[in-house]
Write an enzyme that holds these catalytic residues in place. Sequence first.
Site, PDB file in Angstrom:
ATOM      1  N   THR A   1       0.824  -1.209   0.000  1.00  0.00           N
ATOM      2  CA  THR A   1       0.000   0.000   0.000  1.00  0.00           C
ATOM      3  C   THR A   1       0.862   1.264   0.000  1.00  0.00           C
ATOM      4  O   THR A   1       2.085   1.215   0.081  1.00  0.00           O
ATOM      5  CB  THR A   1      -0.918   0.035   1.230  1.00  0.00           C
ATOM      6  N   ARG A   2       0.175   2.413  -0.038  1.00  0.00           N
ATOM      7  CA  ARG A   2       0.844   3.713  -0.034  1.00  0.00           C
ATOM      8  C   ARG A   2       1.071   4.235   1.384  1.00  0.00           C
ATOM      9  O   ARG A   2       1.382   5.410   1.586  1.00  0.00           O
ATOM     10  CB  ARG A   2       0.012   4.706  -0.859  1.00  0.00           C
ATOM     11  N   LYS A   3       0.960   3.349   2.376  1.00  0.00           N
ATOM     12  CA  LYS A   3       1.203   3.742   3.769  1.00  0.00           C
ATOM     13  C   LYS A   3       2.706   3.733   4.047  1.00  0.00           C
ATOM     14  O   LYS A   3       3.219   2.962   4.869  1.00  0.00           O
ATOM     15  CB  LYS A   3       0.457   2.809   4.719  1.00  0.00           C
ATOM     16  N   THR A   4       3.402   4.599   3.343  1.00  0.00           N
ATOM     17  CA  THR A   4       4.857   4.650   3.426  1.00  0.00           C
ATOM     18  C   THR A   4       5.307   5.804   4.326  1.00  0.00           C
ATOM     19  O   THR A   4       4.520   6.683   4.680  1.00  0.00           O
ATOM     20  CB  THR A   4       5.461   4.835   2.030  1.00  0.00           C
TER      21      THR A   4
ATOM     22  N   SER B   1       5.218  -1.571   4.296  1.00  0.00           N
ATOM     23  CA  SER B   1       6.134  -0.566   4.827  1.00  0.00           C
ATOM     24  C   SER B   1       5.811  -0.174   6.262  1.00  0.00           C
ATOM     25  O   SER B   1       6.320   0.828   6.772  1.00  0.00           O
ATOM     26  CB  SER B   1       6.127   0.680   3.936  1.00  0.00           C
TER      27      SER B   1
END
Length: 330
Positions: A162-165, A313
């Site tokens: 996912t874009r939970k970086t 991440s």
Amino acid sequence: MLASMNDDDEVRTERRNVTPLPIFITSLVQQWLLEDAPSFDFSSSVVADRLATGILWQKSSGVVAGRPFFDAVFEALGCQVVWNRTIDGIGEVEGQFWTDADVSEAGGKRALATVRGPARRLLQGERTALNALSRCSGVATRARQFQLLCREHHWAGTIAGTRKTTPGFRLVEKYGMQLGGADMHRVDLSGMVMLKDNHLACIGLELNRPADDALVIREAVRRARACAGFSVKIEVECSSEASALAAIAAGADVIMLDNMDPSTFCRTAERLRQQTNGTQAHRYLIEASGGISLETAPAYMCAAADIISVSLSQGYGCVDFSLKISFTDP
């Protein structure tokens, strides 16, 4: 233990070829170095500025990932990095899994690379380079764990990160996902349109309708297509079978069934396939998302599922590396 040469090595090589553009890596590394030493480096100043050699050691199990960032740190400081060839000649170290249980390596560690340059420069880049390498390798190792689950359960779908970086560190973490065998999903907001619950809620407020209303979903997809054009995929977050069918009818490319327990997800996904089979509905993908872990992922690996997205991440363990420095003989 090193993986044997097989089809996976070819895939690993192809994935290793996907690296960020040097201009972006250089810019990122400059920010890191300025953050660490924005004015003076008093600690390194106490060391004689002679030529020195640093040996990079891997000290714990994991996938080695992050070489472009490690190299760029030392290149920015005027140092040279030379990576070792792997044991038994199995290609490059980057992307390779190694376990410290391999007794063929002395002391449960192995030498990966040699860094040469002025001692002060090696000291200035040491922690920054190791931090990037350790964390990138941790993400890659976590991605590999999910890939192994897919093989174990004979599931041919895709694991996506996912874009939970981490803000400012996304490039490193997404590269780690890629090298570990997972899909990077959308790297940034321009990679794909994702219409989540809040997007639908906002449009619902405009139209005075619930967020999961078919008219709201159709209007959201229409606006997205008008903005992004034909070449960008559109994904819609759906919380029910009805909203998923509305998204399919509206022309969404990816249907995200979010926060469903495994049995509800698999049942809903199968019913969507059945209800759109033989119709004029376009080809769409079904994605499972929402708090999925290594423990729960296998239950989502049903035949109707195409993608399982996880927060690769977040919550990963870092791989342990160290750099041991000594003076180079004149």
